[in-house]
Design a protein around this motif. Structure first.
Motif, PDB file in Angstrom:
ATOM      1  N   GLY A  77       0.799  -1.222   0.000  1.00  0.00           N
ATOM      2  CA  GLY A  77       0.000   0.000   0.000  1.00  0.00           C
ATOM      3  C   GLY A  77       0.832   1.273   0.000  1.00  0.00           C
ATOM      4  N   LYS A 124       1.657   1.141  -3.975  1.00  0.00           N
ATOM      5  CA  LYS A 124       0.534   0.896  -4.897  1.00  0.00           C
ATOM      6  C   LYS A 124      -0.748   1.273  -4.173  1.00  0.00           C
ATOM      7  CE  LYS A 124       0.854  -1.774  -8.279  1.00  0.00           C
ATOM      8  NZ  LYS A 124       0.758  -1.438  -9.679  1.00  0.00           N
ATOM      9  N   HIS A 125      -1.455   2.235  -4.689  1.00  0.00           N
ATOM     10  CA  HIS A 125      -2.625   2.755  -3.983  1.00  0.00           C
ATOM     11  C   HIS A 125      -3.925   2.024  -4.294  1.00  0.00           C
ATOM     12  CE1 HIS A 125      -0.704   6.908  -2.957  1.00  0.00           C
ATOM     13  NE2 HIS A 125       0.089   5.893  -2.690  1.00  0.00           N
ATOM     14  N   ASP A 126      -3.908   1.111  -5.258  1.00  0.00           N
ATOM     15  CA  ASP A 126      -5.178   0.458  -5.589  1.00  0.00           C
ATOM     16  C   ASP A 126      -5.466  -0.705  -4.644  1.00  0.00           C
ATOM     17  OD1 ASP A 126      -4.544  -2.162  -7.732  1.00  0.00           O
ATOM     18  OD2 ASP A 126      -2.961  -0.738  -7.228  1.00  0.00           O
ATOM     19  N   VAL A 127      -6.743  -0.909  -4.406  1.00  0.00           N
ATOM     20  CA  VAL A 127      -7.192  -1.909  -3.437  1.00  0.00           C
ATOM     21  C   VAL A 127      -6.844  -3.325  -3.889  1.00  0.00           C
ATOM     22  CG1 VAL A 127      -9.556  -2.112  -4.354  1.00  0.00           C
ATOM     23  CG2 VAL A 127      -9.125  -2.568  -1.940  1.00  0.00           C
ATOM     24  N   LYS A 128      -6.878  -3.563  -5.190  1.00  0.00           N
ATOM     25  CA  LYS A 128      -6.611  -4.910  -5.706  1.00  0.00           C
ATOM     26  C   LYS A 128      -5.200  -5.378  -5.351  1.00  0.00           C
ATOM     27  CE  LYS A 128      -7.016  -7.665  -9.897  1.00  0.00           C
ATOM     28  NZ  LYS A 128      -7.301  -7.652 -11.343  1.00  0.00           N
ATOM     29  N   ALA A 129      -4.230  -4.493  -5.490  1.00  0.00           N
ATOM     30  CA  ALA A 129      -2.840  -4.857  -5.177  1.00  0.00           C
ATOM     31  C   ALA A 129      -2.689  -5.208  -3.696  1.00  0.00           C
ATOM     32  CB  ALA A 129      -1.899  -3.713  -5.548  1.00  0.00           C
ATOM     33  N   LYS A 133     -12.460   1.738  -0.662  1.00  0.00           N
ATOM     34  CA  LYS A 133     -11.834   2.124  -1.934  1.00  0.00           C
ATOM     35  C   LYS A 133     -10.805   3.240  -1.766  1.00  0.00           C
ATOM     36  CE  LYS A 133     -14.203  -0.469  -4.845  1.00  0.00           C
ATOM     37  NZ  LYS A 133     -13.544  -1.619  -5.401  1.00  0.00           N
ATOM     38  N   GLU A 134     -11.124   4.216  -0.927  1.00  0.00           N
ATOM     39  CA  GLU A 134     -10.251   5.385  -0.786  1.00  0.00           C
ATOM     40  C   GLU A 134      -8.968   4.996  -0.051  1.00  0.00           C
ATOM     41  OE1 GLU A 134      -8.324   8.765   0.186  1.00  0.00           O
ATOM     42  OE2 GLU A 134      -9.513   8.033   1.864  1.00  0.00           O
ATOM     43  N   TYR A 135      -7.831   5.357  -0.630  1.00  0.00           N
ATOM     44  CA  TYR A 135      -6.515   4.892  -0.176  1.00  0.00           C
ATOM     45  C   TYR A 135      -6.231   5.192   1.296  1.00  0.00           C
ATOM     46  CZ  TYR A 135      -1.465   4.902   0.432  1.00  0.00           C
ATOM     47  OH  TYR A 135      -0.203   4.701   0.917  1.00  0.00           O
ATOM     48  N   ARG A 194      -8.413   3.363   3.655  1.00  0.00           N
ATOM     49  CA  ARG A 194      -8.087   1.929   3.658  1.00  0.00           C
ATOM     50  C   ARG A 194      -6.908   1.656   4.584  1.00  0.00           C
ATOM     51  NH1 ARG A 194      -5.655   0.719  -1.117  1.00  0.00           N
ATOM     52  NH2 ARG A 194      -7.391   1.775  -2.110  1.00  0.00           N
TER      53      ARG A 194
END
Length: 196
Positions: free
Chosen positions: A50, A53-58, A134-136, A139
């Motif tokens: 995190g 990589k800011h996306d939730v999937k990663a 969803k929001e970095y 999260r």
């Protein structure tokens, strides 16, 4: 009234109510270690990913991979460790010409399964905390909060089961978890920024 009879009854009652907490140490150690390890290592891995990589999937994929790999590693390690103990106890019984009672011996498969389950139970906490946000920044915060609560619960539970001081145990577990997440996040962020 016979005083000696009364004393004997009290001794029997005392023996029946006294419990040797050291007998819990093996399964308690494995369960607490497994759950705490699953929680901290998975959360730290997710925090590290995190950081760059800011996306939730990663984050979720890295956490899931960490959970599966960690559970397998814990299971294999516990299996090998307990099997070694099993072999030593059997060899000792054979040397002492004692009848081998397999039900009293440790079970490597049971220990392996318990370790894998405990690790997974801990690892699921940060995964669930991150999965629906969803929001970095939120999260990251939700993972830290969920892990903090879980660390306090694991610390308290370990202390309660082992009859140890709860505050000290919880604080130790909490500090260790925070430190692991912070170091992983910080170093990964540094490497991500400067390409070291």
């Amino acid at each position: 009234m016979d005083q000696s009879g009364s004393n004997t009854n009290m001794d029997i009652e005392k023996e029946s109510t006294t419990f040797d907490y050291s007998k819990r140490s093996q399964w308690l150690r494995a369960a607490v270690l497994g759950a705490n390890d699953g929680l901290v290592s998975t959360a730290s891995l997710m925090m590290g990913v995190g950081a760059v990589k800011h996306d939730v999937k990663a984050m979720i994929l890295s956490g899931f991979a960490g959970m599966v790999a960690g559970a397998c590693s814990m299971a294999i390690g516990e299996f090998v460790s307990v099997y070694s103990q099993y072999d030593i106890e059997v060899a000792q019984m054979e040397r002492d010409s004692v009848e081998i009672e397999k039900e009293k011996l440790p079970s490597p498969m049971q220990a392996a399964a318990a370790s894998a389950l405990a690790f997974s139970a801990g690892a699921i906490v940060p995964l669930l905390a991150a999965a629906f946000v969803k929001e970095y920044k939120m999260r990251i915060i939700s993972v830290v909060v969920a892990v903090t609560v879980a660390l306090m619960v694991f610390g308290w539970l370990g202390a309660a089961l082992g009859k140890a001081p709860a505050v000290r145990s919880s604080a130790r577990v909490l500090f260790g978890g925070w430190l692991a997440m912070a170091v992983t996040f910080g170093l990964t962020k540094l490497i991500g920024l400067y390409g070291l």
